[in-house]
Design an enzyme around this catalytic site. Sequence first.
Site, PDB file in Angstrom:
ATOM      1  N   GLU A  28     -16.771  -4.823  -6.822  1.00 48.99           N
ATOM      2  CA  GLU A  28     -15.369  -4.995  -6.389  1.00 48.99           C
ATOM      3  C   GLU A  28     -14.665  -3.647  -6.287  1.00 48.99           C
ATOM      4  O   GLU A  28     -13.593  -3.557  -5.707  1.00 48.99           O
ATOM      5  CB  GLU A  28     -14.624  -5.892  -7.378  1.00 48.99           C
ATOM      6  CG  GLU A  28     -15.049  -7.341  -7.310  1.00 48.99           C
ATOM      7  CD  GLU A  28     -14.228  -8.223  -8.234  1.00 48.99           C
ATOM      8  OE1 GLU A  28     -13.403  -7.692  -9.008  1.00 48.99           O
ATOM      9  OE2 GLU A  28     -14.428  -9.449  -8.179  1.00 48.99           O
TER      10      GLU A  28
ATOM     11  N   HIS B 248     -23.019   0.989 -11.301  1.00 49.37           N
ATOM     12  CA  HIS B 248     -24.237   0.509 -10.631  1.00 49.37           C
ATOM     13  C   HIS B 248     -25.057  -0.368 -11.584  1.00 49.37           C
ATOM     14  O   HIS B 248     -25.639  -1.380 -11.173  1.00 49.37           O
ATOM     15  CB  HIS B 248     -25.120   1.689 -10.202  1.00 49.37           C
ATOM     16  CG  HIS B 248     -24.479   2.629  -9.225  1.00 49.37           C
ATOM     17  ND1 HIS B 248     -24.127   3.924  -9.552  1.00 49.37           N
ATOM     18  CD2 HIS B 248     -24.132   2.470  -7.922  1.00 49.37           C
ATOM     19  CE1 HIS B 248     -23.612   4.517  -8.485  1.00 49.37           C
ATOM     20  NE2 HIS B 248     -23.592   3.661  -7.485  1.00 49.37           N
TER      21      HIS B 248
ATOM     22  N   ALA C  39     -26.876   8.696  -7.594  1.00 51.19           N
ATOM     23  CA  ALA C  39     -25.968   9.292  -8.593  1.00 51.19           C
ATOM     24  C   ALA C  39     -25.459   8.153  -9.480  1.00 51.19           C
ATOM     25  O   ALA C  39     -24.252   7.923  -9.613  1.00 51.19           O
ATOM     26  CB  ALA C  39     -24.835  10.067  -7.934  1.00 51.19           C
TER      27      ALA C  39
END
Length: 289
Positions: A148, A37, A32
Amino acid sequence: MRVVRTSSDLKEGLAPWRRAGERIGLVPTMGALHAGHMALVAAARGECRRVVATIFVNPKQFAPNEDLASYPRPEAADLEILQSAGVELAYLPTADEMYPPHFSTMVRVGGLSEGLCGAHRLGHFDGVATVVTKLLIQSLPDCAYFGEKDYQQLLVIRRLVRDLDLPIRIVGVPTVREPDGLALSSRNLYLSAQERRVAPELSRVLRDVATALEREPGAVRRETERGLAELTHAGFDVEYLEIRDAESLAPVRDLVTAAARVLAAVHLGRTRLIDNVPVASSPATARRG
Ligand code: AMP
């Protein structure tokens, strides 16, 4: 881009790169895919000649009451995104490939896994540590990239790589946010239009707490209470809001004396959201992350 689904095909895909001495970067995901990403992929491409991405919705990191069955799995769209981002090898193992019958080993990182999300998602970080260890050993990259956004997860992974002597550099990538501050997450897809309007309040409150602590490092208790009250007032069901040491995740009780992090997890309707922001240790210290 080559798509492989078994660890032996993964090894075969990596072999020529390794023989040529090319630097390999690994980006593990649950799919997804979104711009968060893609920031990991961009960081990997910046440092590595070859980038491998993995998509695996890891059943071992979901508790029985969580969203494993409904977790979004838009595989075709994800593969197109990876290909256009310059990923050359995508590894999409099945659950059986990762956990064949009689699989019985778990990796458990003590201490760091125990508080915060670990206290609310029992077994979650054991599942994460186990799957990440397997992905790292299967691919043996030079570097592996983690966000993070999942700050506690990043520290757990750094620790396991040190503890198990895995010769892999772990790279943390700052959180990518929507223009209104909401941290990108695959789970944002679950939010209704009304919840989506409320959701950015999470990052706003965390930033306000961090800014207040940078000005007044002794206001830990007051700011924790104010942050909790503001989140509740905004409509979140709060799991935790805490100020922790940025390296050890030890609680910061009264005074911020070293780099710290404000971390929170909340529920908004059926969606669980997490976020965190850095607190510099003194007003003179530049903010990190
Ligand atoms: P996930 O697919 O949610 O398991 O995330 C895969 C990786 O992407 C993890 O290392 C996450 O920390 C990272 N990630 C997820 N969301 C973001 C974001 N908004 N910014 C940066 N990294 C992210």
